[in-house]
Write an enzyme that holds these catalytic residues in place. Sequence first.
Site, PDB file in Angstrom:
ATOM      1  CG  HIS A  66      51.576 -95.534  -7.855  1.00  0.00           C
ATOM      2  ND1 HIS A  66      51.607 -94.391  -8.613  1.00  0.00           N
ATOM      3  CD2 HIS A  66      51.534 -96.577  -8.735  1.00  0.00           C
ATOM      4  CE1 HIS A  66      51.586 -94.717  -9.900  1.00  0.00           C
ATOM      5  NE2 HIS A  66      51.538 -96.023  -9.998  1.00  0.00           N
TER       6      HIS A  66
ATOM      7  CG  ASP B 135      53.033-102.238 -10.400  1.00  0.00           C
ATOM      8  OD1 ASP B 135      52.655-102.505 -11.554  1.00  0.00           O
ATOM      9  OD2 ASP B 135      53.355-101.104 -10.039  1.00  0.00           O
TER      10      ASP B 135
END
Length: 433
Positions: free
Chosen positions: A310, A368
């Site tokens: 991330h 995600d």
Amino acid sequence: MNAEVQESKASITVAGKNLDVPVMKGTLGPDVIDIRTLYAKQDVFTYDPGFTSTAACESKITFIDGDKGELLHRGYPIDQLAEKSHYLEVCYLLLYGELPSRAAMEDFESRVSHHTMLHEQMLNFYRGFRRDAHPMAVVCGVVGAMSAFYHDSTDISDPWQREVATIRLIAKLPTIVAYAFKYANGQPFVYPRNDLDYASNFLHMCFAVPCEEYKVSPILATAMDRIFTLHADHEQNASTSTVRLAGSSGANPFACIAAGVACLWGPAHGGANQACLEMLREIGSVERIPEYIARAKDKDDPFRLMGFGHRVYKNTDPRATVLKKSADEVLELLGVEDNPLLQVAKELEHTALNDPYFIEKKLFPNVDFYSGIILEAMGFPTSMFTPIFALSRTVGWIAQWKEMVEDPSQRIGRPRQLYTGAAHRDYVDVDDR
């Protein structure tokens, strides 16, 4: 401003001219150099493309520590909220600053439940879109159109109208998104039900049909609620900053949220879980995973594993840890035997969690990755992933918008620029060019 100003000063020298500016200290995070007087006193701007080193506002809502892998909503860790709370309680926390009493929670839930229906004329908007229109285009258009139907909640100077708009947006976004899904599928709209909780009501509107009864699985409802909760707010990201910038002009709340939806549509922002599923489709089968793992490790290969690591979290994504549990429960309930894509996802997760390269680089599955798996297993197409993200993030946008509107130090947004175009030149008549 409520932030504490330290005794120390920062000294900025430009062309031999010195300027002392305050250094502000927040509750958490880096200190902030206050440069508001820089242009007036030094006749210079700062240059910060993407505003990645610039604090454009003061906020009490959300804090992220990427190095620690920490996400706090009003001081509460996201993992505690996701495990012990539920989405509407987190909405209340983000909006009002504290966890509600039981009576306050029941009142808030009741107000949201009784505002879920759309004005019947708004259904005409859906029928004006092509059937193959992207659901985000539909959601963006319908949210913006709310200002044409709810005139009694567009005066941002009226606290009560701001409150009514807040409840309406949180209540109606699930209906708006579900109707976009139904319209794309050619199915009749399913009206919301006040007897269902927020997540169950959304799933019912998406998957029920008039010809038979549809019962929402508690496991799926819990997973959906966690997805909503884990995406509720994420500090001053691109779409939140867009909402604040739009709101700084005095635009009505529906227009501001529509602006946030439009920004979220960008693949670099809200499309990460969709990109993850598209990557899994590219891999295609469990047998090809070693090939793609090798490509991900090759610095000269442009291929990148989507859904791992991330930009903000340099350690683990705290939201992913919580959502992994729901992903495991959903896949156990629905099975993966008949879904090659989900088989690839599970094997890729196992490989990444045990591969020394990914462990060293801290390329762990992020939120995600897991949200994409869950939504795919539930039966949502990838085109619905970002609209569901927008639904979840609406409360964060509203909380940030309300905070901005109520902050007396806020001014209309006006970023500066480093101009590198032509200098002054005189107009030349067309026949003389």
